[in-house]
Enzyme design. Structure first.
Site, PDB file in Angstrom:
ATOM      1  N   HIS A 158       4.759   6.265   4.839  1.00 53.49           N
ATOM      2  CA  HIS A 158       3.323   7.308   5.463  1.00 53.49           C
ATOM      3  C   HIS A 158       2.776   7.458   6.918  1.00 53.49           C
ATOM      4  O   HIS A 158       3.040   8.859   7.497  1.00 53.49           O
ATOM      5  CB  HIS A 158       2.244   7.062   4.245  1.00 53.49           C
ATOM      6  CG  HIS A 158       2.611   7.532   2.621  1.00 53.49           C
ATOM      7  ND1 HIS A 158       3.417   7.450   1.764  1.00 53.49           N
ATOM      8  CD2 HIS A 158       1.886   8.706   2.425  1.00 53.49           C
ATOM      9  CE1 HIS A 158       2.933   7.972   0.954  1.00 53.49           C
ATOM     10  NE2 HIS A 158       2.606   9.202   0.920  1.00 53.49           N
ATOM     11  N   HIS A 208      -1.042  -0.593   1.186  1.00 53.63           N
ATOM     12  CA  HIS A 208      -0.739  -1.554   2.532  1.00 53.63           C
ATOM     13  C   HIS A 208      -1.745  -2.049   3.085  1.00 53.63           C
ATOM     14  O   HIS A 208      -3.060  -2.369   2.730  1.00 53.63           O
ATOM     15  CB  HIS A 208      -0.091   0.030   3.167  1.00 53.63           C
ATOM     16  CG  HIS A 208       1.202   0.519   2.857  1.00 53.63           C
ATOM     17  ND1 HIS A 208       1.808  -0.122   3.148  1.00 53.63           N
ATOM     18  CD2 HIS A 208       1.129   1.708   3.315  1.00 53.63           C
ATOM     19  CE1 HIS A 208       3.081   1.001   2.296  1.00 53.63           C
ATOM     20  NE2 HIS A 208       2.751   2.144   2.599  1.00 53.63           N
TER      21      HIS A 208
END
Length: 239
Positions: A158, A208
Site C-alpha cells: 500500500h 505492517h
C-alpha cells in the site's frame, strides 16, 4: 613521465563539459536525469540497509515489534474505522486515480506520459512481488483480523503504491507549463501527506511494521527514479 600523468587541457575541458551538461536544467538528460540517479542511489542505499537489519535480526526488528505492540495497545474502535478508510487511499482509491489519469492522458494523446504512468504502476507491482518473495518476512502477529489469505510483510505494498502513484501524479501536474510555483509546492505537499497517511494506517491496523512502510517508500522512490530516467531519455525521440 610527469607531463603524461597530468590531465591535459582537452581532457579537463571534456570533464567540465560533461559535468555542465549533467546540471543543465533545460536538457532532458541534464539536471532532471542527475536528480533521478541521485534519488535512485539514496533509495537503494536505504532499502539495502533495511534489508540487512531485517535479515540479520538486528535492533530494528525489536524496535518494529515494540512499535507494533504500542499501536495495538492504543488502538480504539473509532481509530480503527478511520484508518480502515484511510488505508483505501493505497488500494481502492488509488486504483480509481490510476484509471482516471490513464484515461485523461489517452484522451489528450500524451502517449509518453501514458506509457510512463502505466509502466510505473504495473512495474511497482513486479518490484514489490520480487521483494516480498525474496525477504519472506512474516506479518505482525495482530494482522490476521484485517488480512484475508497469506502474504508477506516487507515491503508495504500500500505504501509503495501510494508513493509511486501520488508522487508521479504530483510531478505530472507540477511539470505542466502553466503551473504556478505555489501549485507545484502544494501538489507535492498533498502527495506527501497522502503517502504518510497510508503508511500510518498500515501501522495502526497492525498489518505492517515501521520498517515495512519505510521500505515501501524507499522501493517506491527507487522505482520512480528509474521511470523518471527512462522518460527523460525517451522524451527527445518521442518529441
Amino acid at each position: 613521465m610527469e607531463d603524461r600523468a597530468r590531465p591535459g587541457p582537452q581532457r579537463m575541458e571534456r570533464v567540465r563539459e560533461f559535468l555542465t551538461a549533467r546540471f543543465d536544467p533545460e536538457s532532458q538528460v541534464g539536471l532532471g536525469l542527475t536528480i533521478s540517479v541521485v534519488i535512485f542511489a539514496l533509495a537503494v542505499w536505504a532499502l539495502s540497509g533495511l534489508l540487512d537489519a531485517i535479515l540479520d535480526n538486528d535492533t530494528l526488528v525489536l524496535t518494529d515489534a515494540l512499535v507494533e505492540s504500542w499501536f495495538h495497545a492504543n488502538a480504539t474502535p473509532g481509530g480503527l474505522r478511520i484508518f480502515t478508510a484511510i488505508t483505501q487511499l493505497g488500494s481502492v482509491v488509488l486504483f480509481v486515480v490510476a484509471v482516471v489519469v490513464a484515461a485523461y492522458l489517452w484522451r489528450r494523446r500524451q502517449m509518453l506520459l501514458l506509457w510512463n504512468w502505466l509502466g510505473a504502476l504495473l512495474g511497482y507491482m513486479l518490484v514489490e512481488y520480487v521483494l516480498k518473495l525474496t525477504v519472506q518476512r512474516p506479518r505482525p502477529q495482530y494482522s490476521a483480523a484485517y488480512l484475508h489469505g497469506r502474504s508477506y510483510s516487507f515491503p508495504s505494498g500500500h505504501t509503495m503504491a501510494a508513493t509511486v502513484c501520488y508522487l508521479l501524479l504530483a510531478y505530472f501536474i507540477a511539470s505542466r507549463p502553466r503551473t504556478t510555483p505555489t501549485v507545484r509546492i502544494t501538489v507535492f505537499v498533498v502527495a506527501s501527506v497522502l503517502i504518510l497517511a497510508v503508511a500510518l494506517s498500515r501501522l495502526y491496523l497492525g498489518v505492517h511494521y515501521p520498517s515495512d512502510v519505510i521500505g515501501g517508500m524507499a522501493a517506491g522512490l527507487a522505482w520512480l527514479s528509474v521511470c523518471g530516467a527512462t522518460r527523460r531519455i525517451l522524451a527527445p525521440r518521442a518529441s
